[in-house]
Design an enzyme around this catalytic site. Structure first.
Site, short mmCIF file in Angstrom:
data_model
loop_
_atom_site.label_atom_id
_atom_site.label_comp_id
_atom_site.label_asym_id
_atom_site.label_seq_id
_atom_site.Cartn_x
_atom_site.Cartn_y
_atom_site.Cartn_z
N LYS A 1 35.27 23.52 22.72
CA LYS A 1 35.56 24.93 23.01
C LYS A 1 34.32 25.81 22.90
O LYS A 1 33.31 25.43 22.32
CB LYS A 1 36.71 25.42 22.12
CG LYS A 1 38.03 24.84 22.65
CD LYS A 1 39.26 25.37 22.01
CE LYS A 1 40.47 24.74 22.73
NZ LYS A 1 41.70 24.88 21.96
N ARG B 1 43.32 17.43 18.02
CA ARG B 1 43.47 17.23 19.47
C ARG B 1 42.06 17.26 20.08
O ARG B 1 41.44 18.32 20.09
CB ARG B 1 44.35 18.34 20.03
CG ARG B 1 44.58 18.27 21.53
CD ARG B 1 45.33 19.50 22.01
NE ARG B 1 45.60 19.42 23.43
CZ ARG B 1 44.73 19.75 24.38
NH1 ARG B 1 43.52 20.17 24.08
NH2 ARG B 1 45.08 19.65 25.66
N1 HH2 Z 1 43.82 23.62 23.64
C1 HH2 Z 1 43.88 23.42 24.98
C2 HH2 Z 1 45.07 22.98 25.58
N2 HH2 Z 1 46.16 22.69 24.85
N3 HH2 Z 1 47.24 22.58 22.75
C3 HH2 Z 1 47.20 22.75 21.42
N4 HH2 Z 1 48.29 22.48 20.69
N5 HH2 Z 1 46.07 23.22 20.78
C4 HH2 Z 1 44.94 23.52 21.46
O1 HH2 Z 1 43.96 23.97 20.82
C5 HH2 Z 1 44.93 23.35 22.88
C6 HH2 Z 1 46.12 22.87 23.51
C7 HH2 Z 1 42.67 23.69 25.82
O2 HH2 Z 1 41.95 22.52 26.04
P1 HH2 Z 1 42.01 21.62 27.36
O3 HH2 Z 1 43.34 20.94 27.49
O4 HH2 Z 1 40.85 20.71 27.39
O5 HH2 Z 1 41.78 22.62 28.55
P2 HH2 Z 1 42.72 23.17 29.70
O6 HH2 Z 1 43.77 23.98 29.05
O7 HH2 Z 1 41.79 23.98 30.55
O8 HH2 Z 1 43.32 22.01 30.44
#
Ligand code: HH2
Length: 264
Positions: A204, A238
């Protein structure tokens, strides 16, 4: 928890796993690296992300979920805010719903209750379009705790039981870099909710701010957060780079004197 993004536009790995076979291959790699859970997402939640229709989200998710359910015993979590997607995914073999909206849609709680599924309740304000303008807090941690408590109450009132719940302070969701660091410093406070705590620091922007590194180069920073989070009693991390985080967790647990490291 290993992240598997089935999106063209996720902030760090968008477009990498659009072919179901590639996605499954990567998921199995994450399991070999030490993932105890997998989180499948078919709609980006990053700031500014365009919403995706139900049809499109399910078109991305279904083939991977079906392939994966037959190839691994690792529990599958679905990163979605849509009750209909949650229902289809749980019927197809998923075990957990990761709702980054914290039950913004009340029907989500009914779906989770009906299936007896796990539910990750994450803190967020607004939606991907508005959340970065909703970062004003008088007391960041106290307000996040209060808003998480409201989400837990919504879940319990809908008939979900505490054993189904995991909470997540939602790093980067309606929080600026300083607020993310403050959440990390105060992680211990989240145990006052009496539920397992999940944390999603992976790649992040606050890690980029501190280390000066681009998105693809943040696995060491992420691993540092993982090790620190374990010292604060976080139960689930995660992450995209499971191997690096797993090593950080194992070293931390060894220093702490824990005898079993896999069950973190
Ligand atoms: N962060 C993201 C997505 N889902 N779920 C939980 N529970 N906690 C988090 O911190 C979280 C999440 C963002 O990361 P990423 O999936 O890599 O990105 P994107 O939402 O752009 O797919």
């Amino acid at each position: 928890m290993g992240v598997l993004n089935l999106t063209p536009d996720s902030f760090s790995d968008g477009g990498r796993f659009l072919y179901p076979e590639k996605a499954v291959e990567h998921a199995l790699h994450l399991v070999r690296e030490g993932a105890d859970l997998l989180d499948l997402g078919a709609e980006s939640t990053r700031p500014g992300a365009e919403p995706v229709s139900e049809d499109e989200e399910w078109r991305r998710l279904e083939p991977v979920l079906l392939l994966l359910a037959g190839k691994t015993t690792v529990p599958l979590s679905i990163d979605t805010t849509k009750p209909k997607i949650a229902r289809c995914a749980l019927a197809a073999g998923a075990h957990i719903i990761n709702d980054v909206s914290g039950l913004a849609d009340s029907q989500m709680a009914d779906v989770v209750r009906t299936f007896g599924a796990g539910l990750i309740l994450m803190h967020r304000r607004g939606n991907p379009k508005t959340m970065q303008s909703l970062t004003h807090y008088e007391d960041t941690v106290a307000e996040i705790l209060k808003e998480l408590r409201a989400g837990i109450d919504r879940a319990l009132q809908a008939g979900i039981v505490r054993e189904q719940l995991v909470i997540d302070p939602g790093l980067g969701f309606a929080k600026d870099a300083g607020q993310n660091i403050e959440i990390l410093r105060e992680l211990g406070q989240f145990h006052s909710l009496g539920l397992p705590v999940l944390l999603g620091p992976s790649r992040k922007s606050f890690i980029g701010k501190v280390t000066g590194r681009e998105i693809g180069d943040r696995e060491y920073g992420t691993a540092a957060v993982a090790g620190y989070a374990v010292t604060k009693g976080v139960h689930i991390l995660r992450v995209h780079d499971v191997g690096a985080a797993r090593d950080a967790v194992r070293i931390t647990r060894a220093i702490q004197g824990a005898s079993h490291v896999r069950s973190l």
